[in-house]
Scaffold this motif. Structure first.
Motif, PDB file in Angstrom:
ATOM      1  N   GLU A   1       0.960  -1.298   0.101  1.00  0.00           N
ATOM      2  CA  GLU A   1       0.012   0.142   0.009  1.00  0.00           C
ATOM      3  C   GLU A   1       0.763   1.354   0.129  1.00  0.00           C
ATOM      4  OE1 GLU A   1      -2.579  -0.019   3.345  1.00  0.00           O
ATOM      5  OE2 GLU A   1      -3.681  -2.159   2.388  1.00  0.00           O
ATOM      6  N   ASP A   2       2.172   1.306   0.534  1.00  0.00           N
ATOM      7  CA  ASP A   2       2.691   2.302   0.335  1.00  0.00           C
ATOM      8  C   ASP A   2       3.823   2.616  -0.847  1.00  0.00           C
ATOM      9  OD1 ASP A   2       2.598   3.162   3.007  1.00  0.00           O
ATOM     10  OD2 ASP A   2       3.997   1.851   4.059  1.00  0.00           O
ATOM     11  N   GLU A   3       4.364   1.495  -1.541  1.00  0.00           N
ATOM     12  CA  GLU A   3       4.966   1.803  -2.612  1.00  0.00           C
ATOM     13  C   GLU A   3       4.889   0.338  -3.504  1.00  0.00           C
ATOM     14  OE1 GLU A   3       9.140   3.598  -4.015  1.00  0.00           O
ATOM     15  OE2 GLU A   3       9.175   2.524  -2.309  1.00  0.00           O
ATOM     16  N   CYS A   4       4.770   0.547  -4.801  1.00  0.00           N
ATOM     17  CA  CYS A   4       5.037  -0.614  -5.791  1.00  0.00           C
ATOM     18  C   CYS A   4       6.427   0.050  -6.361  1.00  0.00           C
ATOM     19  CB  CYS A   4       3.969  -0.766  -6.478  1.00  0.00           C
ATOM     20  SG  CYS A   4       2.612  -1.519  -5.852  1.00  0.00           S
ATOM     21  N   ARG A   5       7.400  -0.780  -6.626  1.00  0.00           N
ATOM     22  CA  ARG A   5       8.650  -0.717  -7.411  1.00  0.00           C
ATOM     23  C   ARG A   5       9.206  -1.730  -8.153  1.00  0.00           C
ATOM     24  NH1 ARG A   5      13.077   3.167  -4.061  1.00  0.00           N
ATOM     25  NH2 ARG A   5      14.727   3.343  -5.749  1.00  0.00           N
ATOM     26  N   ALA A   6      10.107  -1.318  -9.167  1.00  0.00           N
ATOM     27  CA  ALA A   6      11.021  -2.310  -9.879  1.00  0.00           C
ATOM     28  C   ALA A   6      12.148  -2.109  -9.402  1.00  0.00           C
ATOM     29  CB  ALA A   6      10.706  -2.129 -11.371  1.00  0.00           C
ATOM     30  N   TRP A   7      13.158  -3.107  -9.096  1.00  0.00           N
ATOM     31  CA  TRP A   7      14.381  -3.146  -9.043  1.00  0.00           C
ATOM     32  C   TRP A   7      15.345  -3.811 -10.037  1.00  0.00           C
ATOM     33  CZ3 TRP A   7      15.353  -0.321  -4.300  1.00  0.00           C
ATOM     34  CH2 TRP A   7      14.300  -0.303  -3.487  1.00  0.00           C
ATOM     35  N   THR A   8      16.393  -3.314 -10.505  1.00  0.00           N
ATOM     36  CA  THR A   8      17.217  -3.810 -11.652  1.00  0.00           C
ATOM     37  C   THR A   8      18.298  -4.462 -10.655  1.00  0.00           C
ATOM     38  OG1 THR A   8      16.608  -2.016 -12.820  1.00  0.00           O
ATOM     39  CG2 THR A   8      18.524  -3.233 -13.605  1.00  0.00           C
ATOM     40  N   ILE A   9      18.477  -5.598 -11.283  1.00  0.00           N
ATOM     41  CA  ILE A   9      19.517  -6.474 -10.768  1.00  0.00           C
ATOM     42  C   ILE A   9      20.163  -7.290 -11.940  1.00  0.00           C
ATOM     43  CG2 ILE A   9      18.759  -6.959  -8.405  1.00  0.00           C
ATOM     44  CD1 ILE A   9      17.678  -9.482  -9.283  1.00  0.00           C
ATOM     45  N   LYS A  10      21.180  -7.910 -11.755  1.00  0.00           N
ATOM     46  CA  LYS A  10      22.187  -8.729 -12.622  1.00  0.00           C
ATOM     47  C   LYS A  10      21.492  -9.967 -12.588  1.00  0.00           C
ATOM     48  CE  LYS A  10      26.142  -6.889 -14.615  1.00  0.00           C
ATOM     49  NZ  LYS A  10      26.491  -6.829 -15.852  1.00  0.00           N
ATOM     50  N   LYS A  11      21.361 -10.722 -13.771  1.00  0.00           N
ATOM     51  CA  LYS A  11      20.800 -12.181 -13.944  1.00  0.00           C
ATOM     52  C   LYS A  11      21.928 -13.129 -13.010  1.00  0.00           C
ATOM     53  CE  LYS A  11      18.924 -12.473 -18.339  1.00  0.00           C
ATOM     54  NZ  LYS A  11      19.044 -12.698 -19.807  1.00  0.00           N
ATOM     55  N   GLY A  12      21.271 -13.870 -12.168  1.00  0.00           N
ATOM     56  CA  GLY A  12      22.271 -14.690 -11.384  1.00  0.00           C
ATOM     57  C   GLY A  12      22.279 -14.104  -9.908  1.00  0.00           C
ATOM     58  N   THR A  13      21.875 -13.217  -9.567  1.00  0.00           N
ATOM     59  CA  THR A  13      21.950 -12.416  -8.178  1.00  0.00           C
ATOM     60  C   THR A  13      20.985 -13.375  -7.354  1.00  0.00           C
ATOM     61  OG1 THR A  13      22.242 -10.242  -9.235  1.00  0.00           O
ATOM     62  CG2 THR A  13      21.434 -10.431  -6.830  1.00  0.00           C
ATOM     63  N   LYS A  14      21.494 -13.563  -6.076  1.00  0.00           N
ATOM     64  CA  LYS A  14      20.928 -14.314  -5.253  1.00  0.00           C
ATOM     65  C   LYS A  14      19.904 -13.655  -4.094  1.00  0.00           C
ATOM     66  CE  LYS A  14      23.949 -18.407  -4.993  1.00  0.00           C
ATOM     67  NZ  LYS A  14      24.993 -19.221  -4.464  1.00  0.00           N
ATOM     68  N   ALA A  15      19.077 -14.020  -3.528  1.00  0.00           N
ATOM     69  CA  ALA A  15      18.069 -13.328  -2.747  1.00  0.00           C
ATOM     70  C   ALA A  15      18.693 -12.238  -1.881  1.00  0.00           C
ATOM     71  CB  ALA A  15      17.001 -14.348  -2.159  1.00  0.00           C
ATOM     72  N   PRO A  16      19.725 -12.699  -0.939  1.00  0.00           N
ATOM     73  CA  PRO A  16      20.280 -11.720   0.113  1.00  0.00           C
ATOM     74  C   PRO A  16      20.864 -10.512  -1.040  1.00  0.00           C
ATOM     75  CG  PRO A  16      21.086 -13.870   0.509  1.00  0.00           C
ATOM     76  CD  PRO A  16      20.388 -14.025  -0.823  1.00  0.00           C
ATOM     77  N   GLN A  17      21.523 -10.744  -1.948  1.00  0.00           N
ATOM     78  CA  GLN A  17      22.036  -9.521  -2.543  1.00  0.00           C
ATOM     79  C   GLN A  17      21.028  -8.798  -3.011  1.00  0.00           C
ATOM     80  OE1 GLN A  17      23.603 -12.731  -2.757  1.00  0.00           O
ATOM     81  NE2 GLN A  17      24.774 -11.951  -1.079  1.00  0.00           N
ATOM     82  N   ALA A  18      19.987  -9.322  -3.626  1.00  0.00           N
ATOM     83  CA  ALA A  18      18.752  -8.619  -4.362  1.00  0.00           C
ATOM     84  C   ALA A  18      18.187  -7.849  -3.241  1.00  0.00           C
ATOM     85  CB  ALA A  18      17.593  -9.392  -5.194  1.00  0.00           C
ATOM     86  N   ALA A  19      17.984  -8.392  -1.936  1.00  0.00           N
ATOM     87  CA  ALA A  19      17.478  -7.696  -0.671  1.00  0.00           C
ATOM     88  C   ALA A  19      18.388  -6.550  -0.581  1.00  0.00           C
ATOM     89  CB  ALA A  19      17.391  -8.492   0.327  1.00  0.00           C
ATOM     90  N   GLY A  20      19.713  -6.650  -0.652  1.00  0.00           N
ATOM     91  CA  GLY A  20      20.681  -5.414  -0.297  1.00  0.00           C
ATOM     92  C   GLY A  20      20.363  -4.275  -1.431  1.00  0.00           C
TER      93      GLY A  20
END
Length: 369
Positions: free
Chosen positions: A293-312
């Motif tokens: 409800e606060d925000e919808c957002r798209a985040w760009t990452i490299k293919k092969g990125t694991k979940a913790p690094q994506a969270a970072g």
């Protein structure tokens, strides 16, 4: 992501930049009208984010963005200071990839400049590309020579730097033969060392073949475009046909009229959309989404990125205190119509630290610090 737009003077660089960013960089039929790099930030079109925003009706919707830098027209001798020289080569170093605009049409009213800014010469796409490439390579040779000297000095105290000096000496010989750093053959460890040197000719390339309206309607029938496309295939680069003049006209239209205009021309998508797709493919990028409800957002990452690094990407605390990622594929959420229905069907997964993110994942990260 930052893309540097380069090319010879008068090839349509600033016209294209203006069109895709609406940033208003000055555009004129004379060399070096762009005397400072112009920067424009554009949103990455993403129909998934649009749907997610309608789904949540958030206070804020934040798309992924691409930063475009319009760099003044380079000429032959730029690496030695000709034209506006090294000042603009330095701007390219800060970019993730290069968009090389190449003129692929004849027009006696527009000067075609290569070396002497007062001399009009015939259009020659491959020659133009070679001119720019050579300036980047020559600038790189200077950089590599400095790196060799630094490694040799360091080797007097630590012999391990001899290997680095030898590697950059081999690279220098390769560059001196007129080859780009991109095409230098080496192993993974050597490539990692070379990547620390910020070489211009190491950067990935997208060729934007600037055609007139007739050429854009049937690019494969344009001999200039075919030359650029063949070269791109050989190099493993991307090439997109654009008409900077048409893109400028499209940019002036209201959003609801743009699609009609493109349909009338028989074009499926704008040059900007094609350029964004090409840059994501070239750099191996994907997007994941977060929603609420606060925000919808798209985040760009490299293919092969694991979940913790994506969270970072959201916050370093998310990576540091990562517990798990609650993930649902966009298509699954869209098909079921609600998080509750997706959960009921077992489509919301709990993923750990080794999970490799996928394009279109909708994620809620759980963390504790």
């Amino acid at each position: 992501m930052k893309l540097g737009i380069v090319g010879l003077p008068n090839v349509g660089k600033s016209t294209l930049f203006n069109a895709i960013t609406n940033a208003g960089a000055e555009s004129a039929n004379y060399p070096f009208c762009t005397i400072d790099p112009n920067v424009g930030v554009v949103a990455v079109p993403d129909s998934r984010l649009t749907w997610l925003s309608e789904f949540y009706n958030p206070k804020k919707t934040t798309p992924a963005v691409i930063e475009f830098v319009d760099i003044a027209g380079l000429v032959k001798g730029a690496s030695q200071g000709a034209g506006l020289g090294n000042k603009f080569l330095a701007n390219i170093r800060e970019c993730d990839a290069i968009v090389h605009v190449v003129r692929c049409f004849d027009d006696e009213n527009i000067m075609h400049v290569v070396a002497d800014t007062s001399t009009n010469v015939p259009v020659d796409p491959l020659g133009d590309i070679s001119t720019i490439d050579m300036e980047l390579i020559m600038a790189d040779i200077e950089m590599v020579e400095r790196r060799i000297k630094k490694a040799e000095t360091a080797a007097k105290g630590d012999k391990k730097f001899l290997k680095e000096a030898e590697l950059f000496t081999r690279l220098k010989d390769w560059l001196n033969e007129g080859n780009s750093a991109r095409s230098f053959e080496c192993d993974e460890d050597e490539a990692a060392v070379i990547a620390t040197s910020e070489l211009l000719s190491l950067k990935s390339i997208i060729y934007a073949a600037n055609l007139d309206e007739e050429g854009l309607a049937a690019p494969d029938g344009n001999p200039y475009y075919k030359q650029v496309a063949d070269l791109a295939q050989k190099e493993g680069a991307q090439v997109i046909p654009v008409c900077a003049k048409l893109e400028a006209e499209i940019a002036e239209l209201p959003e609801d009229e743009k699609k009609m205009f493109l349909d009338d021309l028989g074009i499926a998508e704008s040059g900007l959309d094609r350029l964004i797709k090409a840059s994501y493919a070239l750099l191996g990028l994907i997007s994941y989404l977060t929603g609420g409800e606060d925000e919808c957002r798209a985040w760009t990452i490299k293919k092969g990125t694991k979940a913790p690094q994506a969270a970072g990407k959201i916050h370093t605390d998310f990576e540091r205190g990562f517990i798990r990622a609650e993930v649902v594929a966009f298509e699954d959420l869209k098909a079921t119509g609600s998080m509750a229905a997706a959960k009921e069907k077992g489509l919301i997964r709990s993923e750990g630290k080794e999970y490799v993110m996928k394009d279109g994942d909708i994620v809620l990260f759980r963390f504790n610090v």
